[in-house]
Scaffold this motif. Structure first.
Motif, short mmCIF file in Angstrom:
data_model
loop_
_atom_site.label_atom_id
_atom_site.label_comp_id
_atom_site.label_asym_id
_atom_site.label_seq_id
_atom_site.Cartn_x
_atom_site.Cartn_y
_atom_site.Cartn_z
N ALA A 128 3.39 3.96 -4.35
CA ALA A 128 4.10 2.90 -5.09
C ALA A 128 3.41 1.56 -4.90
O ALA A 128 4.05 0.52 -4.74
N PHE A 166 0.12 -0.99 -6.49
CA PHE A 166 -0.13 -1.53 -7.83
C PHE A 166 -0.35 -0.40 -8.84
O PHE A 166 0.24 -0.38 -9.92
N ALA A 167 -1.19 0.54 -8.47
CA ALA A 167 -1.53 1.62 -9.40
C ALA A 167 -0.34 2.54 -9.63
O ALA A 167 -0.06 2.94 -10.77
N GLN A 191 8.14 3.81 0.84
CA GLN A 191 9.12 2.75 0.63
C GLN A 191 9.13 2.33 -0.83
O GLN A 191 8.09 2.34 -1.49
N ARG A 213 -0.88 -6.29 -0.73
CA ARG A 213 -2.04 -6.30 0.19
C ARG A 213 -2.98 -7.49 -0.01
O ARG A 213 -3.50 -8.01 0.97
N ALA A 270 3.55 11.99 1.33
CA ALA A 270 2.92 13.27 0.97
C ALA A 270 1.99 13.72 2.09
O ALA A 270 1.25 12.90 2.66
N GLY A 327 -3.87 4.82 -2.71
CA GLY A 327 -4.57 3.64 -2.22
C GLY A 327 -5.67 3.93 -1.21
O GLY A 327 -6.29 4.99 -1.20
N ASP A 353 -7.16 2.62 -6.04
CA ASP A 353 -8.24 2.73 -5.05
C ASP A 353 -8.71 4.17 -4.80
O ASP A 353 -9.73 4.36 -4.13
N MET A 384 -12.40 -1.32 -5.44
CA MET A 384 -11.09 -1.18 -4.78
C MET A 384 -10.45 -2.56 -4.77
O MET A 384 -10.47 -3.28 -3.77
N THR A 385 -9.94 -2.96 -5.94
CA THR A 385 -9.28 -4.26 -6.05
C THR A 385 -7.97 -4.10 -6.80
O THR A 385 -7.77 -3.14 -7.57
N CYS A 386 -7.14 -5.09 -6.61
CA CYS A 386 -5.85 -5.12 -7.26
C CYS A 386 -6.04 -5.27 -8.77
O CYS A 386 -5.32 -4.64 -9.57
N GLN A 387 -7.02 -6.08 -9.17
CA GLN A 387 -7.24 -6.29 -10.62
C GLN A 387 -7.58 -4.97 -11.29
O GLN A 387 -7.15 -4.72 -12.42
N LYS A 428 -5.78 -19.22 -7.72
CA LYS A 428 -5.48 -18.26 -6.64
C LYS A 428 -3.98 -18.24 -6.36
O LYS A 428 -3.38 -17.18 -6.18
C1 LIG Z 1 -6.49 -8.43 2.97
C2 LIG Z 1 -6.74 -7.91 1.60
C3 LIG Z 1 -7.10 -8.81 0.59
C4 LIG Z 1 -7.35 -8.35 -0.70
N1 LIG Z 1 -7.65 -9.24 -1.67
C5 LIG Z 1 -7.80 -8.85 -2.92
C6 LIG Z 1 -8.05 -9.80 -3.96
O1 LIG Z 1 -8.17 -11.00 -3.70
N2 LIG Z 1 -8.16 -9.35 -5.23
C7 LIG Z 1 -8.03 -8.02 -5.54
O2 LIG Z 1 -8.13 -7.69 -6.73
N3 LIG Z 1 -7.80 -7.09 -4.58
C8 LIG Z 1 -7.69 -7.47 -3.29
N4 LIG Z 1 -7.44 -6.54 -2.31
C9 LIG Z 1 -7.47 -5.11 -2.65
C10 LIG Z 1 -6.15 -4.59 -3.19
O3 LIG Z 1 -5.10 -4.93 -2.33
C11 LIG Z 1 -6.22 -3.08 -3.37
O4 LIG Z 1 -7.33 -2.75 -4.14
C12 LIG Z 1 -4.95 -2.58 -4.06
O5 LIG Z 1 -3.84 -2.76 -3.20
C13 LIG Z 1 -5.08 -1.13 -4.47
O6 LIG Z 1 -3.92 -0.72 -5.11
P1 LIG Z 1 -3.43 0.79 -5.03
O7 LIG Z 1 -2.15 0.87 -5.76
O8 LIG Z 1 -4.53 1.69 -5.41
O9 LIG Z 1 -3.19 1.06 -3.47
P2 LIG Z 1 -2.19 0.38 -2.45
O10 LIG Z 1 -1.84 -1.00 -2.86
O11 LIG Z 1 -2.85 0.57 -1.12
O12 LIG Z 1 -0.89 1.26 -2.54
C14 LIG Z 1 -0.87 2.59 -2.08
C15 LIG Z 1 0.52 3.14 -2.16
O13 LIG Z 1 0.49 4.51 -1.76
C16 LIG Z 1 1.47 4.74 -0.76
N5 LIG Z 1 1.01 5.86 0.05
C17 LIG Z 1 -0.04 5.90 0.89
N6 LIG Z 1 -0.11 7.12 1.47
C18 LIG Z 1 0.89 7.86 0.95
C19 LIG Z 1 1.33 9.18 1.13
N7 LIG Z 1 0.72 10.03 1.97
N8 LIG Z 1 2.42 9.61 0.43
C20 LIG Z 1 3.04 8.78 -0.44
N9 LIG Z 1 2.67 7.52 -0.64
C21 LIG Z 1 1.60 7.06 0.04
C22 LIG Z 1 1.57 3.40 -0.04
O14 LIG Z 1 2.78 3.32 0.70
C23 LIG Z 1 1.53 2.47 -1.23
O15 LIG Z 1 2.79 2.43 -1.84
C24 LIG Z 1 -7.22 -6.96 -0.99
C25 LIG Z 1 -6.86 -6.06 0.01
C26 LIG Z 1 -6.63 -6.52 1.29
C27 LIG Z 1 -6.22 -5.53 2.36
#
Ligand SMILES: Cc1cc2nc3c(=O)[nH]c(=O)nc-3n(C[C@H](O)[C@H](O)[C@H](O)COP(=O)(O)OP(=O)(O)OC[C@H]3O[C@@H](n4cnc5c(N)ncnc54)[C@H](O)[C@@H]3O)c2cc1C
Length: 400
Positions: free
Chosen positions: A10, A12-13, A41, A47, A78, A110, A290, A305-308, A370
């Motif tokens: 849960a 961003f993606a 959660q 992040r 999972a 992620g 990610d 591996m970015t939020c964007q 920002k």
């Molecule tokens: C300090 C920091 C600064 C950053 N700054 C930037 C920035 O300036 N710009 C930018 O674009 N990106 C930035 N990023 C990167 C960005 O945060 C990540 O690329 C982004 O969060 C990826 O999104 P996601 O949904 O793939 O994964 P995540 O945000 O990591 O979400 C993963 C989800 O999966 C869940 N999960 C994990 N394992 C399991 C499991 N086994 N079973 C069920 N659920 C699970 C987690 O609880 C979470 O809900 C930064 C990251 C960090 C740590």
């Protein structure tokens, strides 16, 4: 019986996948498919903000949003993916194992910081996940109760990439907020590279150097931390730095669940996906955020591996997973625009555009952007069904 799209994660993606899948099913008046999200959660952990102070506030609730759009939330983590049986085994809120079947799976778990086997690394903090960022926050606050010493006033940041730079340049202000404005604080970035902010390219490099000099952030280049203990770090060249705070920022890898899917992965553990974000060779599985190694254009660029990227990958994966069940045309994932907005603490922030990172805005103008990104853009939509689904359109660019 209802079909099920199961989204694991849960972030961003995962959140945007759930909204986007629901949007497309809704547009086709389709009521026979359940969209379910499995995650530890029902909250979006922000992040990108974990380097800031007050890390415990960097979460946004998702339960109400999921409820208004009709996404089922299942609390759990999972543990096993059975690709042939199309089931996911997870540890539920009570700590028991339970199983969920799926017709389509979207993996959105992620990435994590994977620490190397380095002597004493358990003494280091990080800002990768919420718990770690909160631990660092509490530790910094506790420094105020210690007698003044050079170690107390010193923070070593291991790694000078994006996270290391944002963490380090924020640190002088964070330390002074605890130790007082007059405190003689030291922040030292240890990096293997030969140039300050070198990994970010030529334009950012000079400005990161300028900001570091202005904020008093020191760099140890061509160097690495070889050991950590409660009182500081030892560097490869034998230098010893006394520091009560060490922040480790290098070594992020895709969630280990990717290894349970028989498919090709890149060096960071991300699953190779096709243009619609379906895992290559796995008809029923999509990967996003990610955990996905996805081409952003036809020029050879790949999502980082970015939020964007995670936001756009999420909207796209959700749309296309639903399209695969509906039998309608998917919308290929494309994200040709790439920008970075790098926070440089009291100096301001730096906006770059393009894969060659051309500097477009600096200092206060960059900081305003920002602040907009960190306080508005990355937050979930309001818990209003029509607006939330409209916002999940995969054709909406993350960057205008
Ligand atoms: C300090 C920091 C600064 C950053 N700054 C930037 C920035 O300036 N710009 C930018 O674009 N990106 C930035 N990023 C990167 C960005 O945060 C990540 O690329 C982004 O969060 C990826 O999104 P996601 O949904 O793939 O994964 P995540 O945000 O990591 O979400 C993963 C989800 O999966 C869940 N999960 C994990 N394992 C399991 C499991 N086994 N079973 C069920 N659920 C699970 C987690 O609880 C979470 O809900 C930064 C990251 C960090 C740590």
């Amino acid at each position: 019986m209802k079909q099920r799209i199961l989204i694991v994660g849960a972030g961003f993606a995962g959140m945007w996948s759930a909204l986007s899948a629901t949007r497309l099913l809704d547009m086709h008046g389709h009521r026979d498919t359940e969209v379910a999200v499995l995650a530890p959660q029902a909250e979006l952990r922000l992040r990108p903000r974990f380097y800031e102070q007050e890390a415990h506030r960097m979460v946004a609730p998702l339960a109400e949003l999921f409820a208004v759009v009709g996404v089922r939330f299942i609390k759990g983590a999972a543990e096993r993916i059975d690709v042939d049986g199309q089931t996911v085994t997870y540890r539920d809120a009570q700590g028991d194992l339970a199983e969920l079947g799926y017709d389509r799976l979207v993996l959105a778990t992620g990435s994590n910081l994977v620490r190397p086997a380095l002597a004493g690394l358990e003494h280091a903090f990080d800002v990768d996940q919420l718990e770690g960022a909160v631990r660092l926050e509490q530790h910094l606050k506790s420094l105020g109760r210690l007698p003044a010493s050079s170690a107390r006033n010193t923070v070593v940041v291991a790694g000078g990439g994006f996270t290391g730079i944002e963490t380090a340049t924020e640190m002088p202000a964070r330390l002074r907020a605890v130790l007082g404005e007059a405190a003689d604080v030291r922040v030292i970035v240890v990096d293997r590279g030969s140039e300050i902010g070198g990994a970010l390219g030529k334009g950012p490099h000079a400005l990161v150097a300028e900001a570091s000099a202005e904020l008093g952030v020191e760099w140890r280049l061509n160097s690495s931390v070889v050991a950590v203990d409660a009182g500081g770090v030892s560097l490869a060249d034998g230098e010893r730095i006394e520091a009560s705070t060490v922040v480790w920022t290098v070594g992020v890898r895709a969630s280990s669940l990717t290894a349970q899917i028989p498919a090709q992965r890149d060096g960071l553990g991300r699953l190779h996906v096709d243009g619609n974000l379906r895992v290559i060779g796995q008809d029923a599985i999509f990967a996003t955020g990610d955990v996905a190694y996805a081409a952003t254009d036809e020029l050879g660029n790949y999502a980082l591996m970015t939020c964007q990227h995670a936001i756009a990958l999420g909207r796209s994966a959700g749309n296309n997973v639903a399209a695969s069940l509906l039998g309608v045309e998917p919308i290929p994932y494309r994200q040709p625009k790439y920008a970075t907005c790098l926070d440089l603490g009291g100096w301001g922030a730096l906006l770059t555009e393009g894969w060659d990172r051309q500097v477009k805005q600096v200092r206060e103008a960059g900081k305003q952007l920002k602040n907009h990104i960190n306080n508005i853009l990355i937050y979930p939509p309001a818990a209003n069904r029509a607006d939330a689904l409209a916002a999940a359109d995969p054709l909406i660019p993350v960057i205008e």
